[in-house]
Design an enzyme around this catalytic site. Structure first.
Site, PDB file in Angstrom:
ATOM      1  N   CYS A 191       7.040  -4.581  15.202  1.00 46.62           N
ATOM      2  CA  CYS A 191       6.773  -3.545  16.210  1.00 46.62           C
ATOM      3  C   CYS A 191       5.347  -3.754  16.739  1.00 46.62           C
ATOM      4  O   CYS A 191       4.434  -4.087  15.974  1.00 46.62           O
ATOM      5  CB  CYS A 191       6.922  -2.155  15.596  1.00 46.62           C
ATOM      6  N   LEU A 239      12.017   6.224  16.979  1.00 45.82           N
ATOM      7  CA  LEU A 239      12.598   6.071  18.321  1.00 45.82           C
ATOM      8  C   LEU A 239      11.553   5.498  19.287  1.00 45.82           C
ATOM      9  O   LEU A 239      11.762   4.471  19.899  1.00 45.82           O
ATOM     10  CB  LEU A 239      13.136   7.431  18.790  1.00 45.82           C
ATOM     11  N   CYS A 284       3.966   8.298   0.231  1.00 45.95           N
ATOM     12  CA  CYS A 284       4.580   7.376   1.181  1.00 45.95           C
ATOM     13  C   CYS A 284       4.676   6.014   0.498  1.00 45.95           C
ATOM     14  O   CYS A 284       3.671   5.463   0.054  1.00 45.95           O
ATOM     15  CB  CYS A 284       3.679   7.316   2.421  1.00 45.95           C
ATOM     16  N   GLU A 314      10.850  -2.411   6.182  1.00 43.14           N
ATOM     17  CA  GLU A 314      11.990  -1.718   6.781  1.00 43.14           C
ATOM     18  C   GLU A 314      13.000  -1.479   5.648  1.00 43.14           C
ATOM     19  O   GLU A 314      13.640  -2.447   5.176  1.00 43.14           O
ATOM     20  CB  GLU A 314      12.574  -2.587   7.909  1.00 43.14           C
ATOM     21  N   GLU A 348       0.803  -1.217   0.000  1.00 42.86           N
ATOM     22  CA  GLU A 348       0.000   0.000   0.000  1.00 42.86           C
ATOM     23  C   GLU A 348       0.836   1.267   0.000  1.00 42.86           C
ATOM     24  O   GLU A 348       2.040   1.237   0.248  1.00 42.86           O
ATOM     25  CB  GLU A 348      -0.970  -0.014   1.172  1.00 42.86           C
ATOM     26  N   CYS A 368       2.259  -1.819  15.107  1.00 44.69           N
ATOM     27  CA  CYS A 368       2.195  -1.677  13.653  1.00 44.69           C
ATOM     28  C   CYS A 368       1.512  -2.870  12.999  1.00 44.69           C
ATOM     29  O   CYS A 368       1.744  -4.015  13.385  1.00 44.69           O
ATOM     30  CB  CYS A 368       3.618  -1.536  13.114  1.00 44.69           C
TER      31      CYS A 368
HETATM   32  N1  SAH Z   1      10.308   0.382   9.170  1.00 44.68           N
HETATM   33  C1  SAH Z   1      10.487   1.793   9.052  1.00 44.68           C
HETATM   34  C2  SAH Z   1       9.518   2.467   8.099  1.00 44.68           C
HETATM   35  C3  SAH Z   1       8.116   2.018   8.076  1.00 44.68           C
HETATM   36  S1  SAH Z   1       7.120   2.428   9.488  1.00 44.68           S
HETATM   37  C4  SAH Z   1      10.427   2.428  10.427  1.00 44.68           C
HETATM   38  O1  SAH Z   1      10.238   1.722  11.413  1.00 44.68           O
HETATM   39  O2  SAH Z   1      10.660   3.628  10.539  1.00 44.68           O
HETATM   40  C5  SAH Z   1       6.939   4.159   9.346  1.00 44.68           C
HETATM   41  C6  SAH Z   1       6.529   4.840  10.611  1.00 44.68           C
HETATM   42  O3  SAH Z   1       5.159   4.559  10.932  1.00 44.68           O
HETATM   43  C7  SAH Z   1       7.365   4.411  11.797  1.00 44.68           C
HETATM   44  O4  SAH Z   1       7.754   5.509  12.571  1.00 44.68           O
HETATM   45  C8  SAH Z   1       6.382   3.542  12.530  1.00 44.68           C
HETATM   46  O5  SAH Z   1       6.765   3.415  13.855  1.00 44.68           O
HETATM   47  C9  SAH Z   1       5.083   4.277  12.309  1.00 44.68           C
HETATM   48  N2  SAH Z   1       3.894   3.507  12.607  1.00 44.68           N
HETATM   49  C10 SAH Z   1       3.682   2.197  12.407  1.00 44.68           C
HETATM   50  N3  SAH Z   1       2.469   1.835  12.858  1.00 44.68           N
HETATM   51  C11 SAH Z   1       1.896   2.941  13.344  1.00 44.68           C
HETATM   52  C12 SAH Z   1       0.637   3.214  13.963  1.00 44.68           C
HETATM   53  N4  SAH Z   1      -0.262   2.261  14.165  1.00 44.68           N
HETATM   54  N5  SAH Z   1       0.385   4.501  14.345  1.00 44.68           N
HETATM   55  C13 SAH Z   1       1.297   5.473  14.139  1.00 44.68           C
HETATM   56  N6  SAH Z   1       2.480   5.275  13.568  1.00 44.68           N
HETATM   57  C14 SAH Z   1       2.799   4.024  13.186  1.00 44.68           C
END
Ligand code: SAH
Length: 350
Positions: A113, A218, A102, A163, A89, A116
């Protein structure tokens, strides 16, 4: 399997075209047309036999938009189909100065995570450079509704599923292709790469001659708590991440950005704000606060608006540069991986 021609830079394409017995200048026409989002059958500058020959041997556009959802705020979400049936997506955001896209870099994700939706089923596979590029090309063409103005999208954020530093070589090739002057030509300074903090690859990136903006997720100033929401944190400490950011700044002159998701009771308290201030004060960085997009697969809740603003105020008072990201597209499953997850759920129910 057919090769995708978008994978090639202009020089490589020239070689391929000449090997086919065609004149070298055809490569320039094909390169331009591919980057505008054209199928071979639409490349009317070429003779019909050549178009057919290309179609037999190669793939032109490896990514197709199969579903779009538009938010009341103008944000649009796409579901893209890849040639092997996988889906990823993307999110298109419209700002005063132009469009930001994006992009996803992997089908699924290995990072798992806690908050996510992208990593729920683990990593399915890496996207190829031409597939990541194909997302941008398909979105550009979608904006026009016809033959795309290839420059509609002026900013790219690599914050979709996956990632990027776990698919390093393909991401680097994509960055070279997307910033090529004879292609879409998005300047690296308008591209942000977001990582969960894969430290060795952050050092590698600093040595590439592509100075993109570096963003690190972070989400906590404390190693122990970070490890609970981001398993990758067990491999690299916050100190190691910051050292890698400082090195990136030294090598590229680019200020680094931290993303920080505000999860109610978990990451949004005064103790966390103080922790962040102690960690980052005086560093040439910026903190981007994001209210959690709640996903149905876990019970984590977003910080309230009031707490989010209070948290930002604390950071600013402590001397940090911080912004609270505008909520965009919450009505269309704006969060990472949610649309794909829903699509997969629906497929299962059918
Ligand atoms: N893997 C990379 C890029 C993809 S995630 C990374 O971790 O940065 C992109 C961003 O979206 C990251 O900061 C992630 O923590 C955030 N993200 C993922 N799920 C989310 C959610 N449910 N609400 C808000 N931000 C989220």
């Amino acid at each position: 399997m057919k090769t995708c021609l978008l994978e090639k830079d202009l020089e490589q394409l020239k070689n391929t075209i000449v090997e086919m017995g065609e004149k070298a200048f055809r490569a320039g026409q094909i390169f331009k047309a591919l980057h505008l989002g054209l199928e071979f059958s639409e490349m009317t500058e070429l003779s019909k036999p050549l178009r057919e020959k290309l179609d037999e041997k190669f793939i032109s556009q490896p990514v197709k938009i199969i579903k779009t959802l538009k938010s009341v705020d103008g944000t649009e979400k796409f579901l893209y189909a890849l040639t092997d049936g996988n889906v990823v997506e993307g999110v298109l955001m419209k700002y005063k100065y132009g469009y930001t896209l994006c992009v996803s870099t992997q089908v699924g994700c290995r990072m798992h995570c806690a908050f996510c939706a992208s990593g729920l089923n683990g990593l399915i596979r890496n996207l190829s450079p031409s597939e990541i590029l194909g997302e941008v090309i398909a979105a550009n063409r979608h904006i026009d509704g016809g033959l795309g103005d290839k420059r509609k999208i002026i900013n790219i954020v690599m914050m979709g599923s996956g990632e990027p530093l776990d698919n390093y070589d393909n991401v680097i090739t994509f960055l070279k292709l997307v910033s090529a002057p004879n292609g879409i030509n998005v300047s690296p300074r308008n591209i942000s790469l977001s990582t969960s903090g894969i430290v060795p690859k952050m050092y590698d990136l600093a040595n590439e001659n592509i100075h993109v903006n570096l963003t690190v997720s972070l989400h906590s100033p404390f190693d122990e708590e970070r490890q609970k929401i981001m398993p990758i944190a067990k491999a690299y400490s916050i100190k190691q991440i910051i050292d890698a950011c400082v090195n990136y700044f030294d090598k590229t002159g680019r200020r680094y950005i931290f993303e920080y998701v505000l999860i109610r009771g978990e990451t949004d308290t005064a103790r966390h704000a103080e922790g962040l201030i102690n960690l980052l004060k005086g560093k040439p960085c910026h903190v981007n606060l994001i209210r959690l997009n709640e996903v149905k697969e876990n019970d984590l809740k977003s910080a309230s608006d009031k707490d989010a603003y209070r948290f930002m105020g604390m950071l600013e008072k402590g001397g940090l540069s911080a912004t609270l990201r505008r909520r965009m597209g919450v009505d269309i499953d704006g969060a990472c991986g949610q649309l794909r997850q829903r699509y997969l759920d629906e497929m299962k129910e059918d």
